[in-house]
Scaffold this motif. Structure first.
Motif, short mmCIF file in Angstrom:
data_model
loop_
_atom_site.label_atom_id
_atom_site.label_comp_id
_atom_site.label_asym_id
_atom_site.label_seq_id
_atom_site.Cartn_x
_atom_site.Cartn_y
_atom_site.Cartn_z
N SER A 1 0.65 -1.37 -0.06
CA SER A 1 -0.08 -0.05 0.02
C SER A 1 0.81 1.31 0.02
O SER A 1 0.38 2.30 -0.51
N TRP A 2 2.03 1.07 0.57
CA TRP A 2 3.06 2.29 0.62
C TRP A 2 4.36 1.87 0.16
O TRP A 2 4.64 0.61 0.55
N PRO A 3 5.41 2.51 -0.14
CA PRO A 3 6.60 2.11 -0.45
C PRO A 3 7.52 2.00 0.73
O PRO A 3 7.32 2.69 1.67
N VAL A 4 8.15 0.99 0.68
CA VAL A 4 9.19 0.67 1.63
C VAL A 4 10.72 0.72 1.32
O VAL A 4 10.91 0.46 0.18
N THR A 5 11.33 1.66 2.28
CA THR A 5 12.82 1.83 1.72
C THR A 5 13.85 1.15 2.55
O THR A 5 13.39 0.71 3.88
N THR A 6 15.04 0.89 2.25
CA THR A 6 16.08 0.30 3.13
C THR A 6 16.35 1.04 4.27
O THR A 6 16.56 0.43 5.32
N ARG A 7 16.22 2.30 4.23
CA ARG A 7 16.73 3.18 5.56
C ARG A 7 15.47 2.87 6.50
O ARG A 7 16.11 2.70 7.70
N GLU A 8 14.26 2.73 6.11
CA GLU A 8 13.23 2.51 6.95
C GLU A 8 13.43 1.23 7.65
O GLU A 8 13.08 1.02 8.72
N LEU A 9 13.76 0.21 6.90
CA LEU A 9 14.13 -1.25 7.51
C LEU A 9 15.04 -1.21 8.39
O LEU A 9 15.15 -1.96 9.48
N LEU A 10 16.07 -0.49 8.40
CA LEU A 10 17.48 -0.28 9.21
C LEU A 10 16.86 -0.01 10.31
O LEU A 10 17.54 -0.17 11.43
N ALA A 11 15.96 0.99 10.33
CA ALA A 11 15.58 1.55 11.64
C ALA A 11 14.38 1.00 12.16
O ALA A 11 13.60 1.26 13.27
N HIS A 12 13.67 -0.38 11.61
CA HIS A 12 12.76 -1.07 12.18
C HIS A 12 11.38 -0.14 12.04
O HIS A 12 10.60 -0.31 12.90
N MET A 13 11.19 0.58 10.88
CA MET A 13 10.26 1.27 10.71
C MET A 13 9.69 1.31 9.18
O MET A 13 9.13 2.20 8.86
N GLY A 14 9.87 -0.03 8.89
CA GLY A 14 9.37 -0.24 7.56
C GLY A 14 8.06 -0.77 7.39
O GLY A 14 7.54 -1.23 6.21
N GLY A 15 7.37 -1.24 8.80
CA GLY A 15 6.07 -1.76 8.52
C GLY A 15 6.04 -3.39 8.13
O GLY A 15 5.08 -3.89 8.05
N ILE A 16 7.22 -4.12 8.51
CA ILE A 16 7.35 -5.35 8.16
C ILE A 16 7.08 -6.07 9.53
O ILE A 16 7.54 -5.69 10.37
N ARG A 17 6.28 -7.08 9.61
CA ARG A 17 5.69 -7.72 10.73
C ARG A 17 6.84 -8.31 11.37
O ARG A 17 7.73 -8.79 10.87
N SER A 18 6.63 -8.52 12.89
CA SER A 18 7.58 -9.26 13.42
C SER A 18 7.25 -10.58 13.57
O SER A 18 6.15 -11.09 12.88
N PHE A 19 8.06 -11.27 14.25
CA PHE A 19 7.47 -12.83 14.42
C PHE A 19 6.04 -12.93 15.05
O PHE A 19 5.87 -12.25 16.20
N ARG A 20 5.36 -13.76 14.72
CA ARG A 20 3.90 -14.33 15.27
C ARG A 20 4.34 -15.08 16.54
O ARG A 20 5.41 -15.66 16.70
N THR A 21 3.49 -14.75 17.73
CA THR A 21 3.61 -15.58 18.80
C THR A 21 2.44 -16.22 19.05
O THR A 21 1.16 -15.76 18.56
#
Length: 401
Positions: free
Chosen positions: A150-170
């Protein structure tokens, strides 16, 4: 002044034969010889004080580590400490293999867990400096297998854990993805595990610690460099830094000097940890290394062999959400405050291992602690070690203002 130095020299070298030589030297060379000898004695006293200080620091570090091992029942541990561009303390404790009584040595390989993230982040920033990677364009330019969202994801955002990629499910407090024993041959294989999931938030708006976000960075590194992830790290990070032992944590391959992994039973006794396979998160937490190798990694950063000083400042700058709330995370590193001093750090905690790497940039010092059991309480040890180093450096007057 000369008389005072002569007295100190006599105290330091009270052996009768030595004093006989001193008397003959003074008789032969007169006043000039006396002044020369006084200077030599003053120098010897200074060196003795420095050696005594170093021994005191060594003993203090050893005492802290021994206390930690006893308190948390740690089977095996390795530590390395750096100051002013060199390793000043390196020591190993306990067993790499309890059942077979194999001791931990400086060559023992530990699972370093999420300390992998600063290494992956360094590789990304190195490619950015070389203009092979643009940190601010959508990741699909380098990793086309990751679908557009829905939105673009950048490498810089991923490096900061702000890319919107989910964490491990529990499930009931336990993550089956953290405990995975499935083996994946390539980074792209693990990206497929989350590629079709929706983003958890608009990138850049919310901090959410994500191992899978770093898996996606691994895919970006491969696309930007044209090489496999392991080759990227080896060629641009490990070799320049002198990290000869560090390698992928491959559960299938036979890897010499790899430590076994342990956990604690309810009564505190040591048990074998559950076997897990970290290949579903190689760029996030999938490396084996030694304490000395990770110390060399920090020294390579501080010396400018890997990144420019401007890029390092960028990498170690705490990120914030759009509303100005600090995240306590930079680009691949945690930001920790210790009594008003900034500590750059990362931990690694997973079944069977606990690790921590801390850098004190203002004091040109660092330390790494690797343990082969979970729940080893390393943040508590790290705070005590950092405080010890800061106080020692301040006492010696060598801290950077």
């Amino acid at each position: 002044m000369a008389k005072s130095n002569m007295k100190s020299c006599s105290q330091a070298y009270s052996d009768e034969k030595v004093m006989s030589v001193v008397r003959r030297f003074f008789t032969t060379h007169g006043l000039s010889g006396f002044l020369c000898l006084a200077a030599i004695c003053a120098f010897a006293k200074c060196v003795g004080a420095q050696e005594g200080g170093r021994k005191s620091l060594t003993d203090s570090i050893d005492t802290l580590v021994q206390q930690q091992i006893k308190l948390y029942n740690v089977p095996g541990l390795s530590i390395a400490v750096t100051q002013q561009g060199q390793i000043v303390f390196s020591r190993s404790y306990g067993w790499a293999d309890v059942e077979n009584q194999v001791p931990v040595t400086s060559e023992t390989l530990f699972r370093i867990g999420s300390i992998t993230k600063p290494i992956t982040a360094t590789a990304a920033l190195m490619l950015a400096e070389r203009r092979q990677l643009d940190l601010d364009v959508p990741v699909q330019r380098y990793c086309p297998s990751f679908p557009e969202k829905s939105w673009p994801v950048t490498t810089r955002e991923l490096l900061a854990h702000m890319g919107g990629i989910r964490s491990f499910r529990t499930m009931s407090g336990v993550s089956p993805e953290l405990l995975s024993d499935t083996h994946y041959e390539h980074v792209a294989d693990s990206v497929a595990l989350f590629a079709n999931d929706p983003l958890t938030a608009k990138p850049g708006t919310r901090y959410e610690y994500s191992n899978y976000g770093y898996d996606l960075i691994g895919c970006v590194l491969e696309g930007a460099s044209g090489n496999e992830f392991a080759d990227v790290l080896r060629n641009i990070v490990f070799l320049p830094a002198g990290m000869k032992a560090t390698t992928l944590d491959d559960s299938v391959r036979i890897i010499p000097r790899r430590s076994r992994n342990y956990t604690h039973a309810k009564d505190g006794s040591i048990r074998n940890a559950k076997s897990i396979d970290t290949s579903n998160r190689l760029p996030a937490a999938g490396l084996l290394s030694t304490a000395d190798d990770l110390a060399r990694f920090v020294l390579a950063l501080q010396s400018g062999r890997l990144l420019s000083s401007d890029t390092i400042r960028q990498m170690w700058s705490e990120q914030s959400t759009p509303d100005g709330k600090p995240t306590s995370y930079a680009l691949g590193w945690m930001i920790h405050d210790l009594k008003g001093k900034t500590v750059i750090a990362h931990t690694g905690e997973q079944p069977g291992s606990s690790t921590i790497l801390c850098v004190l940039p203002g004091q040109q010092a660092s330390f790494v602690v690797l343990a082969n059991t979970d729940a080893a309480g390393l943040w508590k040890l790290a705070d005590r070690l950092a405080d010890l180093l800061i106080q020692t450096i301040l006492g010696n007057g060598t801290a950077r203002r």
